[in-house]
Write an enzyme that holds these catalytic residues in place. Structure first.
Site, PDB file in Angstrom:
ATOM      1  CG  HIS A 156      -3.588  35.193  10.563  1.00 37.55           C
ATOM      2  ND1 HIS A 156      -4.279  35.377  11.742  1.00 37.55           N
ATOM      3  CD2 HIS A 156      -4.452  34.587   9.713  1.00 37.55           C
ATOM      4  CE1 HIS A 156      -5.501  34.890  11.624  1.00 37.55           C
ATOM      5  NE2 HIS A 156      -5.630  34.397  10.398  1.00 37.55           N
TER       6      HIS A 156
ATOM      7  CG  ASP B  17      -2.304  28.512   6.528  1.00 37.50           C
ATOM      8  OD1 ASP B  17      -2.940  29.556   6.722  1.00 37.50           O
ATOM      9  OD2 ASP B  17      -1.952  28.136   5.398  1.00 37.50           O
TER      10      ASP B  17
ATOM     11  CG  HIS C  43      -2.382  30.131  12.046  1.00 38.07           C
ATOM     12  ND1 HIS C  43      -2.883  31.412  11.943  1.00 38.07           N
ATOM     13  CD2 HIS C  43      -2.663  29.504  10.884  1.00 38.07           C
ATOM     14  CE1 HIS C  43      -3.470  31.552  10.753  1.00 38.07           C
ATOM     15  NE2 HIS C  43      -3.333  30.411  10.085  1.00 38.07           N
TER      16      HIS C  43
ATOM     17  CG  HIS D  71      -6.592  26.909   7.824  1.00 33.07           C
ATOM     18  ND1 HIS D  71      -6.579  27.222   9.164  1.00 33.07           N
ATOM     19  CD2 HIS D  71      -5.841  27.856   7.213  1.00 33.07           C
ATOM     20  CE1 HIS D  71      -5.864  28.323   9.358  1.00 33.07           C
ATOM     21  NE2 HIS D  71      -5.402  28.728   8.190  1.00 33.07           N
TER      22      HIS D  71
ATOM     23  CG  HIS E 198      -5.839  32.108   2.970  1.00 37.30           C
ATOM     24  ND1 HIS E 198      -5.825  32.730   4.188  1.00 37.30           N
ATOM     25  CD2 HIS E 198      -6.985  32.507   2.356  1.00 37.30           C
ATOM     26  CE1 HIS E 198      -6.908  33.490   4.309  1.00 37.30           C
ATOM     27  NE2 HIS E 198      -7.627  33.361   3.223  1.00 37.30           N
TER      28      HIS E 198
END
Length: 278
Positions: A131, A26, A28, A255, A253
């Site tokens: 995402h 994650d 991102h 967090h 996923h």
């Protein structure tokens, strides 16, 4: 990393067959719309790979959502390529062997460090998240761009057709370093309710078991809900839904960073589960 720099790392020489893996998830990459935090995700990802080199790991394992958007901006993709290139491209030797149970286990068909066309010194293995999931014509994602560029080894891309529950087939990657073996399964994100139904349906998940290494630990990395979002837990893969032949589960996923091993009580034969977040 230069050879002398690697030699300065405190590596336990008493265990030369130990397979060293750094896990991150994650990340991102993006947030370019935020003037204050726009560079934070890139700096953090660079720090993760810097740490991996300092720890002299054999490989990096990413648990999905490397990108914040399934259609990241061109500058985001360029920055990701620059970071990966600066850390992963080198003449450092690969100290483990890899075998796959099926030629389609890796999206690109071949590990980048096995190709004569790339100079990989620190391999990165990754699944996709919710995402950066595949979409659109050709069902591709930004992770496919990195895979086709030879910078990451993309696996666990499960494609489901139709509106029924469907079936999935998980084929592993076998990693071997001396007399140490690891069976690595990966499953990129599937829409949560559908994934929950699949894992709760008997026979809907086919696990391919490699031959010749029956006692090797089995690790699953996935990017799904772990915590039940409703009473029935239909949109989550609950711990009791996991098969007993697994030894370790790494959840992307979720967090909350829970890097310490946790015993799964509902499936006691699974030694531990970990949720990690960068």
């Amino acid at each position: 990393m230069a050879e002398d720099e690697r030699n300065n790392v405190d590596v336990d020489d008493e265990f030369p067959n130990r397979l060293r893996i750094l896990i991150s998830t994650d990340n991102h990459l993006e947030w370019e719309r935020d003037e204050i935090r726009r560079d934070d995700s890139f700096r953090t990802f660079d720090e993760v790979l810097t740490l991996a080199r300092q720890l002299d790991v054999d490989l990096v394992l990413l648990g999905g959502d490397l990108f914040h958007d399934s259609r990241p901006s061109r500058s985001t993709i360029v920055k990701a390529i620059q970071i990966l290139s600066s850390h992963c491209l080198s003449d450092n030797p690969i100290r483990f062997q890899m075998h796959v149970a099926s030629p389609d286990t890796l999206v690109n068909g071949e590990a980048n460090f096995l190709s004569p066309n790339y100079r990989i010194g620190m391999p990165v293995f990754t699944i996709h998240g919710n995402h950066d999931d595949p979409c659109g014509q050709g069902n591709v994602s930004a992770v496919d761009i990195l895979s086709s560029s030879g910078l990451v080894n993309y696996f666990g891309k499960v494609l489901l057709d139709g509106s029924n529950i469907g079936n999935i087939r998980l084929t592993p990657i076998v990693l071997q370093k001396g007399d140490t073996s690891l069976v690595l399964y990966g499953m990129g994100n599937i829409r949560d309710e559908r994934a929950g139904r699949i894992f709760k349906t008997l026979g809907a998940v086919e696990w391919i078991h490699p031959l010749g290494i029956p006692e090797a630990p089995r690790l699953l990395v996935l990017h799904q809900n772990r915590v039940a979002r409703e009473a029935a837990g239909r949109s989550s893969i609950l711990e009791r839904d996991l098969p007993p032949h697994l030894d370790l589960v790494v959840w992307g996923h979720e967090h909350e960073s829970r890097a310490t091993m946790e015993q799964i009580t509902e499936t006691p034969s699974i030694a531990a589960a970990a949720a990690a977040a960068a």
